[in-house]
Scaffold this motif. Sequence first.
Motif, PDB file in Angstrom:
ATOM      1  N   SER A 190      62.701 -95.626  21.602  1.00 37.78           N
ATOM      2  CA  SER A 190      62.627 -96.888  21.083  1.00 37.78           C
ATOM      3  C   SER A 190      61.654 -97.611  21.742  1.00 37.78           C
ATOM      4  N   PRO A 264      69.914 -92.801  17.579  1.00 37.45           N
ATOM      5  CA  PRO A 264      69.095 -91.876  16.670  1.00 37.45           C
ATOM      6  C   PRO A 264      69.166 -90.903  15.713  1.00 37.45           C
ATOM      7  N   LEU A 268      66.462 -94.035  14.617  1.00 40.30           N
ATOM      8  CA  LEU A 268      65.666 -94.585  15.011  1.00 40.30           C
ATOM      9  C   LEU A 268      64.906 -93.101  14.267  1.00 40.30           C
TER      10      LEU A 268
END
Length: 406
Positions: A190, A264, A268
Amino acid sequence: MAPSPRTLARRARRQVLRPARLLARAGRASGPEREAVIQAAKAAGAAGAAWLLARWVLHAPQPFLAPYAAVFLVVQVTVYRSVRDAGQQLAVVATGVLLALGVTVLTGSVVVLGLVLVVLVGLLLGRLRVFGEHGQWVAVTALILVGQSGPAASSPVEALVRLAEIGVGAAVGVVVNMLVLPPVYQRDASAALAGVTARIADLLRGMAASLREDQEARSDLAHDWRQRARGLDGEARRARDSVAWARESLRLNPLRRRLRTPSPTAVLVPAADAVVEVAAHVHDLCEAVVDAAEEAAEDEQDQAELDPLFVGSFADLLDHLADALEEIRDDPGALSPHSDRHPPGSAALELMSAVHRDATQRLPGASGEVRAGWSVEGALLNAAQRAVVDLTGRRPGRDRTGDGPE
């Protein structure tokens, strides 16, 4: 020119003090240094546990393969990789043990010939796809066994004991990596993604401000933008690799259910893919600006001048792209396929459509006039449009009243 003795002494001092500095940084705050120390401690503990367990269960006098297998699997950076590589590691070392057994049966007491054969055959066998990237350890394992045990390596009972050692070591390595502070890299990913996203946005804002001020491409700034964009392109790719590690670190990880942050995989990954593509397009955009600056420097009487109206609109477009990237920086979930929000680049998409309409009206075929700066404007628009598409998943169109974009 060779470095001076003082420089060499300074470099040597830095190398000697590096382990102490790593430990100091690991003690101060979490990060890669602390993760390295934790993994090293886990590997040391797993080696000792595997040795003791092999001695206790198998009564092996020198169970060196057990700690070897345990350490090999603990040092893997994710739990999933430890489990995945456990099977490959078992296959690699077992093949090495069986190879040592077969070669010593054939060569008897001629240890030198046995060493030559296990290295030759082991390296060839190691190229098989089933062993993955660890194939070279087939020859290494067989070499150690033949070199240490000599003709005793031809004992089938000894071979079975060695295979059992490997199993014990692999089990210890996987259990330790899974249960003792299993690594999770989501915070690092991150931070890496947020950092590169912010720096790309800063570059775009700087370019927009300079274009508004100068109304043309300055050679000194253009080359600096290109260098920064090239570095950010590589940084974005490294951030995407960090996101991939974060995604893998949660697979088979018992801590996954206790993590309060989103996975994630859902958050992400789409953001990282978009930022990588945008970084590449920003680099292309900077290349076009450099070309414009170089053309202007070569022939001042025939400069590739940009239309002032285009420059103003394009600077606004860069600011909108920067806004979109900053939105991704603050909330990577904005690009998640499960998000019901408008894409971060929606404002840039609308402005891109308007810029397209204005550019079409100034096409050479529309007025019969061919401007020297048209090709540069086209290259800039092409790169910006690709960035908008990657942020929104939609192409700018001239007519937004229909069923969808063109």
